[in-house]
Design a protein around this motif. Structure first.
Motif, PDB file in Angstrom:
ATOM      1  N   PHE A 247       0.847  -1.187   0.000  1.00 25.13           N
ATOM      2  CA  PHE A 247       0.000   0.000   0.000  1.00 25.13           C
ATOM      3  C   PHE A 247       0.884   1.238   0.000  1.00 25.13           C
ATOM      4  CE2 PHE A 247      -2.666   3.311   1.864  1.00 25.13           C
ATOM      5  CZ  PHE A 247      -3.840   3.150   1.144  1.00 25.13           C
ATOM      6  N   VAL A 248       0.506   2.202  -0.837  1.00 29.69           N
ATOM      7  CA  VAL A 248       1.276   3.435  -0.990  1.00 29.69           C
ATOM      8  C   VAL A 248       0.403   4.607  -0.580  1.00 29.69           C
ATOM      9  CG1 VAL A 248       2.653   4.841  -2.559  1.00 29.69           C
ATOM     10  CG2 VAL A 248       2.492   2.370  -2.929  1.00 29.69           C
ATOM     11  N   LEU A 249       0.933   5.475   0.256  1.00 27.28           N
ATOM     12  CA  LEU A 249       0.209   6.678   0.640  1.00 27.28           C
ATOM     13  C   LEU A 249       0.292   7.721  -0.472  1.00 27.28           C
ATOM     14  CD1 LEU A 249       1.397   7.056   4.357  1.00 27.28           C
ATOM     15  CD2 LEU A 249      -0.697   5.987   3.514  1.00 27.28           C
ATOM     16  N   THR A 250      -0.615   8.669  -0.451  1.00 28.55           N
ATOM     17  CA  THR A 250      -0.587   9.752  -1.434  1.00 28.55           C
ATOM     18  C   THR A 250       0.736  10.501  -1.317  1.00 28.55           C
ATOM     19  OG1 THR A 250      -2.986  10.003  -1.281  1.00 28.55           O
ATOM     20  CG2 THR A 250      -1.741  11.836  -2.240  1.00 28.55           C
ATOM     21  N   GLY A 251       1.443  10.613  -2.432  1.00 23.51           N
ATOM     22  CA  GLY A 251       2.743  11.271  -2.430  1.00 23.51           C
ATOM     23  C   GLY A 251       3.894  10.373  -2.066  1.00 23.51           C
ATOM     24  N   GLY A 252       3.622   9.101  -1.757  1.00 21.15           N
ATOM     25  CA  GLY A 252       4.699   8.178  -1.425  1.00 21.15           C
ATOM     26  C   GLY A 252       5.566   7.864  -2.629  1.00 21.15           C
ATOM     27  N   ILE A 253       6.838   7.598  -2.374  1.00 19.49           N
ATOM     28  CA  ILE A 253       7.784   7.314  -3.464  1.00 19.49           C
ATOM     29  C   ILE A 253       7.599   5.868  -3.916  1.00 19.49           C
ATOM     30  CG2 ILE A 253      10.209   7.139  -4.101  1.00 19.49           C
ATOM     31  CD1 ILE A 253      10.832   9.323  -2.105  1.00 19.49           C
ATOM     32  N   VAL A 254       7.276   5.682  -5.187  1.00 19.95           N
ATOM     33  CA  VAL A 254       7.141   4.340  -5.757  1.00 19.95           C
ATOM     34  C   VAL A 254       8.345   3.966  -6.611  1.00 19.95           C
ATOM     35  CG1 VAL A 254       4.629   4.346  -5.708  1.00 19.95           C
ATOM     36  CG2 VAL A 254       5.816   5.266  -7.703  1.00 19.95           C
TER      37      VAL A 254
END
Length: 433
Positions: A247-254
């Motif tokens: 799960f990635v938060l908004t603005g998280g680095i992918v």
């Protein structure tokens, strides 16, 4: 996973598409049949031969029964979802959402009702003509609906069986296990040292940009082929930072990208589109998802409110089988090359130790007070080490989990016979090292 595959997967997870498609096709068929009714002559033995009043009565009865059966079926499905969620895990509801039998049964019932209602509306009081072909087809559809209803009830009863749910979850993940990401992304780096030296050279002469998630969600796919092709055109490099299923938060680095100016901005923009986020996890490319689902079923079975260690054992049997399948696959190489032989992508995927930890960590803690269950976990870990080949033999996590199970159970077990059972089970695992 391409956008088309993702769209198909989302449609596959929806419940309304087959019933809606069935209703549309039924209405279209009901509108078209009267035009050819006079061209088709059915045998008297199977053709409807009543008058308009009889036809209306028959069609009204068929529509009423079909709608009633559809309502009963939907209620049964809702009850099945509630029971499965409470007894197994909320995450198993996905298998009921995707079940083609449930959706197909509703499509048959609702399309029969829609067809009968449209044909009913086409029978005029002022005319003696009856659309015999349409009424006959409605009667045939009613008979088929009753047969489908019996099969649907049989299927629901079987679907609520815990072993059936566990089997479907395990089977759903076989594709991801048999072709683990990034198996289809470019070419694996053959000479690791040479490829790493090339990567350091690219990074040393390039600018860096961060690829951030535009919204929160699960990473369900990485368009690795597109990333490698774009990195080749920009003479750059892409590093994935989040594993599929995380799960990635908004603005998280992918991801991170490197390239010379101004190509780095173009590479960053393309990479932003290549990391696909979704509101829920999908099985494709996500080898950890079925293991997470099965572990959740085991945890539910071990909970005090359910207290069903047998279901927990069945779920962990499938976890171990899935992990053996993973272990037998060659370890995926994360550094991937373009067709020209230049490293362009460093992927991220869970290794075998990560998956063993995911499958056993929480479950062993929850089952520490059940000596027989803990002994079964030790047996499964030993079988995984024996059957999983070199990757399983080299896995430090299998041994760590076995020691943790032994130590946690010893701290809670007060009956000498149970302690001896656990000691014997652990010794068998240790001898397989």
């Amino acid at each position: 996973m391409t956008q088309a595959r993702l769209a198909l997967e989302r449609l596959h997870n929806t419940f309304w598409v087959p019933p809606a498609a069935g209703i549309v096709l039924a209405i279209a068929l009901a509108l078209a049949l009267p035009a050819v009714d006079g061209w088709v002559s059915l045998p008297d033995a199977v053709s409807f031969s009543g008058g308009p009043d009889t036809a209306r009565a028959v069609l009204q009865m068929i529509a009423t029964v079909a709608v009633s059966v559809a309502g009963i079926s939907f209620s049964v499905i809702v009850v099945a979802l509630v029971l499965a969620s409470q007894q197994l895990s909320p995450r198993v509801m996905r298998s009921f959402q995707r079940d083609p039998v449930n959706k197909g049964a509703l499509a048959v019932f609702l399309s029969t009702a829609a067809f009968s209602l449209v044909v009913l509306g086409s029978i005029e009081d002022s005319r003696d003509e009856v659309p015999e072909l349409s009424v006959t087809l409605a009667m045939v559809a009613a008979a088929i609906s009753l047969a489908v209803f019996v099969l649907f009830l049989h299927h629901i009863v079987r679907s609520l069986n815990a072993s059936s749910v566990i089997r479907r979850i395990a089977a759903g993940g076989h594709q991801a296990v048999d072709a683990p990401y990034p198996a289809e992304a470019g070419e694996p780096a053959g000479d690791a040292e040479e490829a790493e030296a090339t990567v350091r050279e690219i990074l040393g002469r390039s600018a860096r940009r961060e690829v951030r998630a535009p919204r929160a969600g699960y990473l369900v796919s990485v368009k690795a082929a597109d990333l490698i092709a774009l990195a080749e055109r920009c003479d750059g490099f892409v590093e994935q930072r989040v594993a599929i299923g995380d799960f990635v938060l908004t603005g998280g680095i992918v991801g991170l990208v490197w390239a010379a100016e101004p190509g780095v901005d173009r590479l960053a923009a393309g990479a932003d589109r290549a990391f696909v986020l979704n509101e829920e996890r999908l099985v494709d490319d996500d080898v950890a998802f079925p293991i997470r689902q099965l572990a959740d079923v085991a945890l539910k079975g071990l909970s005090p409110g359910i207290n069903d260690p047998t279901t927990a054992e069945n779920a962990m049997d499938s976890v171990a089988d899935t992990l053996v399948r993973v272990a037998r696959q060659p370890a995926p190489i994360m550094l991937r090359l373009s067709p020209g032989g230049t490293p362009r992508l460093r992927a991220v995927a869970p290794d075998l130790d990560d998956l063993v930890r995911l499958g056993f960590d929480q479950v062993r803690r929850a089952g520490a007070s059940h000596p027989s269950f803990s002994a079964r976990l030790l047996e499964l870990l030993g079988e995984m080490r024996e059957l999983g080949g070199e990757r399983a033999a080299a896995s430090g996590e299998i041994g760590r989990q076995a020691r943790a199970i032994r130590d946690e159970a010893r701290a809670l077990v007060r009956i000498p016979e149970d302690a001896d059972l656990l000691t014997s089970a652990y010794d068998r695992v240790a001898r397989r090292q």
